[in-house]
Design a protein around this motif. Sequence first.
Motif: not given
Length: 613
Positions: A201-222
């Motif tokens: 849902q569109n309202k959930t999309l901001p969590t992608l950015g939040e997640y990326l801030k917390m996870h910098l390693l590429v293997e965590d970005r699957r």
Amino acid sequence: MICVLLVAGHGTLLESEIKNEATGLYSHLVGIPKALLPGVGGKKILDFWWEVVNIRQLFSDVYLVTNADKYKYYERWATANDFPVENIINDGSTTSQTQLGAVADLELVIRSKRFNDDVMVVAGDMLCEDLNFDIAEVLKFFKFKKGELAIYYEMEEGEKTESRGIVEVCPLTHRITKFYEKPSSEVTESRLASVVFYCFQNKTLPTLGEYLKMHLLVEDRRLGKYMEWLINKTGITVFGMKLPTGFQLIGQVDLSEYKKWLACYSSKQHGIAAKSITCRSYARIGIMGNPSDGFYGKTIAMTISNFWADAMIFESKKVVLIPHPLNDPTEFGSLQDLHRISRKEGYLGGLRLLQATCKKFYQYCSEQGIALAKRNFTLKYDTNIPRQVGLAGSSAIVSATLKCLMKFYDLIDDDLPKPLRANFILNVETEELIITAGLQDRVVQVYEGLVYMDFNKELLEKQGYGSYVPMDISCAPHFWLAYMGDPSDSGKIHSNVRQRWLNGDSDVVAAMKTFAELTDLAKIAIESRNWSQLSELMNKNFELRRSIYTDACLGQGNLRMVELGRQFGSAVKLPGSGGAVIGLCLDPDNLVELKKAFQEAGFVICDVVPYGP
Ligand SMILES: *[C@@H]1O[C@H](CO)[C@@H](O)[C@H](O)[C@H]1NC(C)=O
Ligand SMILES: *[C@@H]1O[C@H](CO)[C@@H](O)[C@H](O)[C@H]1NC(C)=O
Ligand SMILES: *[C@@H]1O[C@H](CO)[C@@H](O)[C@H](O)[C@H]1NC(C)=O
Ligand SMILES: *[C@@H]1O[C@H](CO)[C@@H](O)[C@H](O)[C@H]1NC(C)=O
């Protein structure tokens, strides 16, 4: 809704194997990204997805995210396939060392295109085995559930949980309760694998950015890691929808997997035209208890191989239900002929049963989050179960049809477990066709064989079905079965037993209790092969029925058959709602005379042949 096809992965293993392959058979594929490798008939993996999503009005836009290394290939593909080139997003990476990870790729499209819609995201370089599913059903389920959605499938035997995102799904709510990204096999028993195929849902999309801030390693970005986090850590509700098909070529694969897919796919293609599926369900006899049992009682019943209904299904351009030439007549010799047939057979053929079963099946699958393949079929049936003599002929047609639909759409037993399948068949008849009926016949036709059933009220109300215990069919004694050749001759008077039972009439309530007791005793008698005891119970069962249903309702024909059977020393009772009787003859010498007498009186008689699964 926006669709994002992710093809930015670097297929290092497959590419290097293709490059180094010794025979040179694959040299023309060197450098081509996985999503653009040809399948059978030259069709590429991405072509299939483009075909699936390129349906008017479903998506306002479709985007493709690729890497800088393969960008040109996709640009070429886009112009050749009418895909808007401006919707290809280049994530700038050229090797697996510099890749961004799928979460970042997805976030990149959303951020750079500034859209504010719900999103469906799919890995455009994997494939379902049945490429022909209906994406509209997926979107419908997503909108209906109003939560995030993840597609999953049941893994095949050889597939390892260590290479997949494994989900546990609540069968009632379809909510994903656990998500394990590439777990070792001891962590969960689930064999349900999630693939990169999600709706957000569109309202959930901001969590992608939040997640990326917390996870910098590429293997965590699957995306699998992100989903695990979303489900474990944020409490956001994610639902699961099942595709009844396997997936292939997921993630990093090698050349042998690509070859395997080619082979499997081409054999499927060849098989399609000829493949037709026939499924059979058998007539049943009620051995003890109240027939049908819509009264919270207990019964024992058995399927018999003397009579059956077949349903046959095969793929076709449209959905076609074929009327049965005898049971659904549409052509007659003359008006007089039409009159005679209608008077004798009535208007209720089997076609309505097929139609109602198909309707309910579609409804069930939509509600349960099972995305059916987009295939049409032709369905027909045949039956030799004598009509209107209470041998469960209608439910046999429904149950054979349901078996066909499940097979045709690759549903497995767990998609519609046996006790629920019996409820399903009953509902086709009671809800769709307004036929009064109980569970007994459907249960025994689903389980098959000799089955003890307890329709205890608390149990039914608590779990939605009773307790069903398959018994050893080799215990079944030698019954005979007789039925009226022309049941329309015996005028049926409608019984008021159900109404009396609903009103709490003490005689009826007591009788139902006794039926249940007789059933428990019969179970013991059958298991210990105590036929004299079983005979006594059968006679008691009939007399009890007679006392509450009255002779007027039972009708002349039924009473005559019972009387005749008894004259020749058999225990006799009705195996169903009337029109037929079963008997247990302890002295085989009597049997020959008994058969003659029935035949001479105009009845049809045969030896019962039990049918076990
Ligand atoms: C999501 O989309 C709906 C319309 O589709 C819109 O009204 C709403 O503002 C959007 N929500 C967010 C958080 O952007
Ligand atoms: C999510 O939960 C599972 C099971 O409780 C656990 O094995 C896994 O490590 C958790 N993952 C994260 C990212 O918290
Ligand atoms: C199924 O039938 C519908 C309408 O009859 C048609 O639009 C659709 O293309 C058919 N699907 C297949 C896979 O043949
Ligand atoms: C059969 O059951 C009856 C009633 O329970 C019992 O009296 C009789 O002994 C049993 N017969 C056999 C052979 O077990």
